[in-house]
Design a protein around this motif. Structure first.
Motif, PDB file in Angstrom:
ATOM      1  N   ALA A 186     -42.645  14.245 -27.303  1.00  0.00           N
ATOM      2  CA  ALA A 186     -41.846  13.012 -27.941  1.00  0.00           C
ATOM      3  C   ALA A 186     -41.637  13.514 -29.213  1.00  0.00           C
ATOM      4  CB  ALA A 186     -42.780  11.929 -28.083  1.00  0.00           C
ATOM      5  N   LEU A 187     -40.788  12.759 -30.049  1.00  0.00           N
ATOM      6  CA  LEU A 187     -40.170  13.116 -31.271  1.00  0.00           C
ATOM      7  C   LEU A 187     -40.249  11.847 -32.109  1.00  0.00           C
ATOM      8  CD1 LEU A 187     -38.986  15.132 -33.616  1.00  0.00           C
ATOM      9  CD2 LEU A 187     -36.705  14.148 -32.609  1.00  0.00           C
ATOM     10  N   GLY A 188     -40.968  11.829 -33.162  1.00  0.00           N
ATOM     11  CA  GLY A 188     -41.232  10.484 -34.099  1.00  0.00           C
ATOM     12  C   GLY A 188     -40.272  10.571 -35.432  1.00  0.00           C
ATOM     13  N   ILE A 189     -39.588   9.570 -35.534  1.00  0.00           N
ATOM     14  CA  ILE A 189     -38.668   9.423 -36.797  1.00  0.00           C
ATOM     15  C   ILE A 189     -39.745   8.689 -37.666  1.00  0.00           C
ATOM     16  CG2 ILE A 189     -36.725   8.693 -37.777  1.00  0.00           C
ATOM     17  CD1 ILE A 189     -36.400  11.412 -35.916  1.00  0.00           C
ATOM     18  N   THR A 190     -39.845   8.763 -38.838  1.00  0.00           N
ATOM     19  CA  THR A 190     -40.753   8.073 -39.684  1.00  0.00           C
ATOM     20  C   THR A 190     -39.969   7.623 -40.983  1.00  0.00           C
ATOM     21  OG1 THR A 190     -41.610   9.538 -40.956  1.00  0.00           O
ATOM     22  CG2 THR A 190     -42.798   9.288 -39.084  1.00  0.00           C
ATOM     23  N   ALA A 191     -40.327   6.707 -41.752  1.00  0.00           N
ATOM     24  CA  ALA A 191     -39.881   6.468 -43.023  1.00  0.00           C
ATOM     25  C   ALA A 191     -40.648   7.453 -44.219  1.00  0.00           C
ATOM     26  CB  ALA A 191     -40.016   4.959 -43.618  1.00  0.00           C
ATOM     27  N   PRO A 192     -40.343   7.865 -45.274  1.00  0.00           N
ATOM     28  CA  PRO A 192     -40.894   8.564 -46.136  1.00  0.00           C
ATOM     29  C   PRO A 192     -42.448   8.128 -46.323  1.00  0.00           C
ATOM     30  CG  PRO A 192     -38.864   8.350 -47.066  1.00  0.00           C
ATOM     31  CD  PRO A 192     -38.970   7.427 -45.787  1.00  0.00           C
ATOM     32  N   ASP A 193     -43.002   6.850 -46.151  1.00  0.00           N
ATOM     33  CA  ASP A 193     -44.174   6.394 -46.442  1.00  0.00           C
ATOM     34  C   ASP A 193     -45.050   6.556 -45.215  1.00  0.00           C
ATOM     35  OD1 ASP A 193     -43.232   4.305 -44.670  1.00  0.00           O
ATOM     36  OD2 ASP A 193     -43.666   2.729 -46.203  1.00  0.00           O
ATOM     37  N   GLY A 194     -44.490   7.149 -44.266  1.00  0.00           N
ATOM     38  CA  GLY A 194     -45.008   7.469 -42.996  1.00  0.00           C
ATOM     39  C   GLY A 194     -45.169   6.581 -41.814  1.00  0.00           C
ATOM     40  N   THR A 195     -44.312   5.199 -42.173  1.00  0.00           N
ATOM     41  CA  THR A 195     -44.228   4.132 -41.169  1.00  0.00           C
ATOM     42  C   THR A 195     -43.324   4.784 -39.976  1.00  0.00           C
ATOM     43  OG1 THR A 195     -44.163   2.648 -42.949  1.00  0.00           O
ATOM     44  CG2 THR A 195     -43.478   1.936 -40.842  1.00  0.00           C
ATOM     45  N   VAL A 196     -43.861   4.650 -38.850  1.00  0.00           N
ATOM     46  CA  VAL A 196     -43.220   5.305 -37.904  1.00  0.00           C
ATOM     47  C   VAL A 196     -42.012   3.971 -37.312  1.00  0.00           C
ATOM     48  CG1 VAL A 196     -43.140   5.746 -35.196  1.00  0.00           C
ATOM     49  CG2 VAL A 196     -45.144   6.226 -36.751  1.00  0.00           C
ATOM     50  N   LEU A 197     -40.756   4.575 -37.474  1.00  0.00           N
ATOM     51  CA  LEU A 197     -39.224   3.867 -37.278  1.00  0.00           C
ATOM     52  C   LEU A 197     -39.226   3.776 -35.530  1.00  0.00           C
ATOM     53  CD1 LEU A 197     -37.259   5.104 -40.142  1.00  0.00           C
ATOM     54  CD2 LEU A 197     -38.614   3.009 -39.996  1.00  0.00           C
ATOM     55  N   HIS A 198     -38.988   4.917 -35.145  1.00  0.00           N
ATOM     56  CA  HIS A 198     -39.015   4.999 -33.559  1.00  0.00           C
ATOM     57  C   HIS A 198     -39.559   6.362 -32.985  1.00  0.00           C
ATOM     58  CE1 HIS A 198     -34.636   5.823 -34.828  1.00  0.00           C
ATOM     59  NE2 HIS A 198     -34.981   6.828 -34.193  1.00  0.00           N
ATOM     60  N   VAL A 199     -39.805   6.127 -31.741  1.00  0.00           N
ATOM     61  CA  VAL A 199     -40.427   7.612 -31.024  1.00  0.00           C
ATOM     62  C   VAL A 199     -39.379   7.746 -29.846  1.00  0.00           C
ATOM     63  CG1 VAL A 199     -42.237   8.479 -29.833  1.00  0.00           C
ATOM     64  CG2 VAL A 199     -42.860   6.908 -31.742  1.00  0.00           C
ATOM     65  N   ASP A 200     -38.902   8.848 -29.729  1.00  0.00           N
ATOM     66  CA  ASP A 200     -38.124   9.185 -28.579  1.00  0.00           C
ATOM     67  C   ASP A 200     -38.624  10.056 -27.539  1.00  0.00           C
ATOM     68  OD1 ASP A 200     -35.845   8.005 -29.490  1.00  0.00           O
ATOM     69  OD2 ASP A 200     -34.783   9.449 -30.856  1.00  0.00           O
ATOM     70  N   ALA A 201     -38.563   9.771 -26.426  1.00  0.00           N
ATOM     71  CA  ALA A 201     -38.993  10.946 -25.533  1.00  0.00           C
ATOM     72  C   ALA A 201     -38.120  11.952 -25.510  1.00  0.00           C
ATOM     73  CB  ALA A 201     -38.709  10.321 -24.104  1.00  0.00           C
ATOM     74  N   HIS A 202     -38.736  13.279 -25.711  1.00  0.00           N
ATOM     75  CA  HIS A 202     -37.922  14.571 -26.014  1.00  0.00           C
ATOM     76  C   HIS A 202     -37.325  14.954 -24.735  1.00  0.00           C
ATOM     77  CE1 HIS A 202     -37.216  16.989 -29.507  1.00  0.00           C
ATOM     78  NE2 HIS A 202     -38.505  17.390 -29.838  1.00  0.00           N
ATOM     79  N   HIS A 203     -36.082  15.557 -24.778  1.00  0.00           N
ATOM     80  CA  HIS A 203     -35.720  16.129 -23.446  1.00  0.00           C
ATOM     81  C   HIS A 203     -36.576  17.435 -22.919  1.00  0.00           C
ATOM     82  CE1 HIS A 203     -32.021  14.194 -24.583  1.00  0.00           C
ATOM     83  NE2 HIS A 203     -31.603  14.537 -23.488  1.00  0.00           N
ATOM     84  N   ARG A 204     -36.737  17.533 -21.857  1.00  0.00           N
ATOM     85  CA  ARG A 204     -37.392  18.569 -21.047  1.00  0.00           C
ATOM     86  C   ARG A 204     -36.507  19.693 -20.809  1.00  0.00           C
ATOM     87  NH1 ARG A 204     -42.893  17.585 -17.997  1.00  0.00           N
ATOM     88  NH2 ARG A 204     -44.164  16.763 -19.644  1.00  0.00           N
ATOM     89  N   THR A 205     -36.085  20.505 -21.665  1.00  0.00           N
ATOM     90  CA  THR A 205     -35.152  21.293 -21.386  1.00  0.00           C
ATOM     91  C   THR A 205     -35.213  22.706 -20.585  1.00  0.00           C
ATOM     92  OG1 THR A 205     -35.458  22.421 -23.623  1.00  0.00           O
ATOM     93  CG2 THR A 205     -33.544  21.071 -23.824  1.00  0.00           C
ATOM     94  N   GLY A 206     -36.648  22.688 -20.114  1.00  0.00           N
ATOM     95  CA  GLY A 206     -37.164  23.869 -19.450  1.00  0.00           C
ATOM     96  C   GLY A 206     -37.279  23.194 -18.059  1.00  0.00           C
ATOM     97  N   GLY A 207     -37.007  22.189 -17.762  1.00  0.00           N
ATOM     98  CA  GLY A 207     -37.383  21.546 -16.348  1.00  0.00           C
ATOM     99  C   GLY A 207     -38.464  20.617 -16.320  1.00  0.00           C
ATOM    100  N   PRO A 208     -38.570  19.968 -15.356  1.00  0.00           N
ATOM    101  CA  PRO A 208     -39.765  18.957 -15.397  1.00  0.00           C
ATOM    102  C   PRO A 208     -41.120  19.247 -15.406  1.00  0.00           C
ATOM    103  CG  PRO A 208     -38.487  19.031 -13.249  1.00  0.00           C
ATOM    104  CD  PRO A 208     -37.968  19.778 -14.279  1.00  0.00           C
ATOM    105  N   ASP A 209     -41.133  20.585 -15.038  1.00  0.00           N
ATOM    106  CA  ASP A 209     -42.625  21.184 -14.932  1.00  0.00           C
ATOM    107  C   ASP A 209     -43.033  21.807 -16.192  1.00  0.00           C
ATOM    108  OD1 ASP A 209     -40.864  23.083 -14.323  1.00  0.00           O
ATOM    109  OD2 ASP A 209     -41.623  24.130 -12.982  1.00  0.00           O
ATOM    110  N   LEU A 210     -42.462  21.969 -17.306  1.00  0.00           N
ATOM    111  CA  LEU A 210     -42.560  22.295 -18.713  1.00  0.00           C
ATOM    112  C   LEU A 210     -42.740  21.384 -19.640  1.00  0.00           C
ATOM    113  CD1 LEU A 210     -40.562  25.786 -18.586  1.00  0.00           C
ATOM    114  CD2 LEU A 210     -43.296  25.589 -18.433  1.00  0.00           C
ATOM    115  N   PRO A 211     -43.542  21.152 -20.795  1.00  0.00           N
ATOM    116  CA  PRO A 211     -43.278  20.480 -21.876  1.00  0.00           C
ATOM    117  C   PRO A 211     -41.999  20.361 -22.434  1.00  0.00           C
ATOM    118  CG  PRO A 211     -45.172  21.750 -22.214  1.00  0.00           C
ATOM    119  CD  PRO A 211     -44.714  22.173 -20.652  1.00  0.00           C
TER     120      PRO A 211
END
Ligand SMILES: Cc1cc2nc3c(=O)[nH]c(=O)nc-3n(C[C@H](O)[C@H](O)[C@H](O)COP(=O)(O)OP(=O)(O)OC[C@H]3O[C@@H](n4cnc5c(N)ncnc54)[C@H](O)[C@@H]3O)c2cc1C
Length: 375
Positions: free
Chosen positions: A74-99
């Motif tokens: 996952a990739l988190g996007i935060t405000a500068p104060d650290g508040t998490v704005l949203h979390v995206d599921a990251h693409h598994r660019t190496g296929g489903p069996d690799l993180p």
């Protein structure tokens, strides 16, 4: 085929080490020369995405990478104060069996690749460079910095961003600054950090961190490029702490741990892409020798590893290492590398131009979808 074919790899970084192992697996004789006597076992952290992991698995080092690194999805996007704005599921660019991502210490990745090169049977000479290349229709005569000579069927320039080999064969493209610089530090991992979080919209263009192991992370701050001549390495610790001051959340702990200026690194972002072909005769470029881009998509090493994979596959699959084959290598790589270079630079441009509503997630999503395809 009448003889065992021979390749000289110049440069033992990600691309050169990966290529050396893949060529040895194909039964090709490999000499590797590396300028640095310590084989470059140092550096900051690195974000290795799925498509890089896919190549590392082909090289045969995935288990070691998995063991030493820190995998996440996952990739988190935060405000500068650290508040998490949203979390995206990251693409598994190496296929489903690799993180999606494994964060690593660069020194760990380099050590893993060095061990693989040693096991592969490639002959390695450290603290050695190439002084002269002379080619004819069937091979390349090489004079090394220690005065020795050799003849090879092919020479691969894997000597990085400021490739001396690239200049030696008359390719004039070279890295150009894009106007940004990055401060990086390796630090202890606060328990709360289990993925990359990026903060846009603060005083720096980007403030981010990536876990690199159970106890470590690397953190970075991106700002307008500075003149290196005015930078004093003894002040790097306090300068990075000052730049990190407006950021909250995990940054409070990270900032407090920045005490040793020697652990802080400053680098400028560059861009270049060699156009037309990546070879002259029997000398061919891979990795940063052929292309560089800002790490805004964290894909530079991934592209270098993919270059190595594609070149090794073509060399292993063809008896005749001719102009057509090396042109096919370039043609197979260029659309993918161009997508990454242009995308990474576009993200910088939007930030430099102060574009607030830029579709960065859309650009990342489109790029990662394409990179999920095999190279
Ligand atoms: C700030 C920053 C952050 C980055 N973050 C990421 C990231 O998170 N993820 C990612 O995928 N990519 C990232 N990259 C890109 C990545 O570091 C490079 O794309 C990758 O290291 C290129 O590998 P390479 O083997 O081509 O070059 P290098 O790793 O630079 O290796 C070149 C090697 O050649 C040697 N050499 C140089 N000259 C000679 C010579 N004349 N003779 C013999 N040897 C020589 C050098 O000592 C070196 O060992 C980042 C880049 C930067 C600048």
């Amino acid at each position: 085929m009448t003889h065992t074919r021979t390749v000289l790899v110049i440069g033992g970084g990600t691309a050169g080490n990966g290529l050396a192992v893949l060529l040895r697996k194909a039964g090709i004789d490999v000499d590797l020369v590396e300028a640095k006597a310590d084989w470059n076992v140092h550096g900051s952290g690195i974000t290795t995405q799925g498509n890089a992991l896919r190549v590392l698995r082909e090289i045969g080092v995935w288990e070691e990478v998995e063991k030493l690194g820190f995998g996440f999805d996952a990739l988190g996007i935060t405000a500068p104060d650290g508040t998490v704005l949203h979390v995206d599921a990251h693409h598994r660019t190496g296929g489903p069996d690799l993180p999606s991502v494994v964060g690593m210490q660069r020194a760990d990745l380099q050590r893993i690749l060095i061990d693989a090169v040693r096991r592969s049977g490639a002959r390695v000479r450290l603290g050695t460079t190439v002084q002269q290349l002379e080619q004819d229709a069937s091979g390349v005569d090489v004079t090394f910095s220690d005065g020795t000579t050799g003849r090879y069927d092919l020479v691969v320039a894997a000597d990085g961003l400021h490739s001396a080999t690239r200049a030696m064969i008359g390719i004039s493209e070279r890295p150009e600054p894009v106007g940004m610089g990055i401060w990086r530090v390796c630090a202890p991992r606060p328990a709360s950090v289990e993925r990359t979080d990026l903060a846009y919209g603060g005083p720096c263009y980007i403030a981010g961190y990536c876990p690199t192991g159970p106890d470590s992370l690397y953190a970075y701050l991106v700002e307008p490029q500075r003149d290196r001549a005015n930078l004093d390495p003894d002040t790097f610790g306090e300068e990075m702490r000052r730049l990190a001051e407006p950021y909250g959340g995990a940054w409070d702990e990270i900032r407090a741990s920045i005490t040793d200026p020697k652990k802080v690194n400053y680098t400028v972002f560059t861009r270049h892409l060699v156009e037309g072909s990546w070879h002259r005769g029997r000398v061919v470029l891979v990795g940063d020798a052929a292309h560089s881009c800002p790490p805004t998509l964290a894909q530079g090493a991934a592209m270098s590893l993919e270059d190595a994979l594609v070149l090794a596959e073509l060399l292993a699959g063809h008896d005749d290492w001719n102009d057509e084959l090396l042109t096919a290598y370039y043609e197979r790589r260029i659309p993918r590398v161009r997508l990454v270079v242009d995308g990474a630079v576009q993200i910088c441009r939007w930030q430099l131009d102060g574009v607030r509503d830029a579709d960065v997630p859309g650009l990342i999503g489109r790029t990662m979808t394409m990179l999920t395809e095999l190279p």
